[in-house]
Write a protein that holds these residues in place. Structure first.
Motif, PDB file in Angstrom:
ATOM      1  N   VAL A   1       5.807   6.103  -7.656  1.00  0.00           N
ATOM      2  CA  VAL A   1       6.208   5.444  -6.413  1.00  0.00           C
ATOM      3  C   VAL A   1       5.424   6.031  -5.249  1.00  0.00           C
ATOM      4  CG1 VAL A   1       8.113   4.909  -4.847  1.00  0.00           C
ATOM      5  CG2 VAL A   1       8.518   5.011  -7.322  1.00  0.00           C
ATOM      6  N   GLY A   2       4.731   5.179  -4.517  1.00  0.00           N
ATOM      7  CA  GLY A   2       3.910   5.650  -3.404  1.00  0.00           C
ATOM      8  C   GLY A   2       2.426   5.538  -3.724  1.00  0.00           C
TER       9      GLY A   2
ATOM     10  N   THR B   1       2.763  -3.733   3.592  1.00  0.00           N
ATOM     11  CA  THR B   1       4.019  -3.045   3.343  1.00  0.00           C
ATOM     12  C   THR B   1       3.692  -1.651   2.831  1.00  0.00           C
ATOM     13  OG1 THR B   1       5.035  -5.139   2.739  1.00  0.00           O
ATOM     14  CG2 THR B   1       6.205  -3.141   2.069  1.00  0.00           C
ATOM     15  N   HIS B   2       4.130  -0.666   3.548  1.00  0.00           N
ATOM     16  CA  HIS B   2       3.862   0.717   3.145  1.00  0.00           C
ATOM     17  C   HIS B   2       4.973   1.210   2.220  1.00  0.00           C
ATOM     18  CE1 HIS B   2       0.532   1.406   5.947  1.00  0.00           C
ATOM     19  NE2 HIS B   2       1.167   0.565   6.726  1.00  0.00           N
ATOM     20  N   VAL B   3       4.592   1.968   1.212  1.00  0.00           N
ATOM     21  CA  VAL B   3       5.582   2.541   0.302  1.00  0.00           C
ATOM     22  C   VAL B   3       5.534   4.052   0.425  1.00  0.00           C
ATOM     23  CG1 VAL B   3       6.378   2.694  -2.079  1.00  0.00           C
ATOM     24  CG2 VAL B   3       5.267   0.605  -1.278  1.00  0.00           C
ATOM     25  N   ARG B   4       6.670   4.643   0.757  1.00  0.00           N
ATOM     26  CA  ARG B   4       6.732   6.093   0.884  1.00  0.00           C
ATOM     27  C   ARG B   4       6.822   6.709  -0.509  1.00  0.00           C
ATOM     28  NH1 ARG B   4       9.103   7.160   5.987  1.00  0.00           N
ATOM     29  NH2 ARG B   4       8.918   9.365   5.476  1.00  0.00           N
TER      30      ARG B   4
ATOM     31  N   VAL C   1       0.841  -1.192   0.000  1.00  0.00           N
ATOM     32  CA  VAL C   1       0.000   0.000   0.000  1.00  0.00           C
ATOM     33  C   VAL C   1       0.881   1.248   0.000  1.00  0.00           C
ATOM     34  CG1 VAL C   1      -1.837   1.262   1.202  1.00  0.00           C
ATOM     35  CG2 VAL C   1      -1.763  -1.231   1.333  1.00  0.00           C
ATOM     36  N   GLY C   2       0.833   1.981  -1.083  1.00  0.00           N
ATOM     37  CA  GLY C   2       1.577   3.241  -1.150  1.00  0.00           C
ATOM     38  C   GLY C   2       0.907   4.294  -0.282  1.00  0.00           C
ATOM     39  N   ASP C   3       1.715   5.157   0.305  1.00  0.00           N
ATOM     40  CA  ASP C   3       1.155   6.196   1.174  1.00  0.00           C
ATOM     41  C   ASP C   3       0.246   7.147   0.394  1.00  0.00           C
ATOM     42  OD1 ASP C   3       2.441   5.095   3.261  1.00  0.00           O
ATOM     43  OD2 ASP C   3       3.810   6.759   3.643  1.00  0.00           O
ATOM     44  N   GLN C   4       0.398   7.190  -0.923  1.00  0.00           N
ATOM     45  CA  GLN C   4      -0.459   8.050  -1.726  1.00  0.00           C
ATOM     46  C   GLN C   4      -1.420   7.255  -2.593  1.00  0.00           C
ATOM     47  OE1 GLN C   4       2.165  10.881  -3.698  1.00  0.00           O
ATOM     48  NE2 GLN C   4       1.803  12.311  -2.033  1.00  0.00           N
ATOM     49  N   SER C   5      -1.688   6.021  -2.181  1.00  0.00           N
ATOM     50  CA  SER C   5      -2.606   5.180  -2.948  1.00  0.00           C
ATOM     51  C   SER C   5      -4.046   5.608  -2.717  1.00  0.00           C
ATOM     52  CB  SER C   5      -2.441   3.719  -2.539  1.00  0.00           C
ATOM     53  OG  SER C   5      -2.873   3.546  -1.194  1.00  0.00           O
TER      54      SER C   5
END
Ligand SMILES: [Zn+2]
Length: 120
Positions: free
Chosen positions: A101-102, A65-68, A33-37
């Motif tokens: 990305v994110g 799993t978080h993606v910055r 899960v991207g932080d900007q998803s």
């Protein structure tokens, strides 16, 4: 609130995978899960625990799993993690622009109990 339908969908996918594998239940689900998803991992976790009750996902471990978010520098091309209130490249100080990305949102892995067909 839109985490509710997406969590239902995740559980449906996991159920399909369990049937496909002839397994009895799901052990673990990994999400990216991207932080900007636009989705909040904590909410998905909460809904997962609630919705999975009584399904083959009950008791399964949900790992998120978080993606910055990352920016790409327009001057030197460096991919870097955005700092709060700043777009400055960590390499050269020029402004970076947003990248994909994110914004990730996908199921990375579903682990099922193998060969879980019991006959009682
Ligand atoms: Zn740069």
């Amino acid at each position: 609130m839109h985490e509710f339908p997406i969590t239902q969908q995740i559980i449906r996918i996991a159920e399909g995978k369990t049937r496909e594998a002839g397994a009895s239940r799901v052990l673990a689900v990994s999400l990216v899960v991207g932080d900007q998803s636009g989705f909040i991992g904590d909410s998905i976790q909460m809904y997962f625990d609630a919705i999975s009750e009584g399904t083959c996902c009950e008791g399964a471990v949900l790992t998120i799993t978080h993606v910055r978010p990352k920016l790409r520098c327009t001057a030197c091309g460096l991919l870097f993690e955005r700092k709060p209130f700043s777009f400055a490249c960590t390499g050269c100080g020029a402004d970076g622009e947003p990248t994909e990305v994110g914004k990730e949102f996908y199921i990375d892995h579903i682990e099922v109990v193998p060969g879980g067909l019991d006959h009682d």
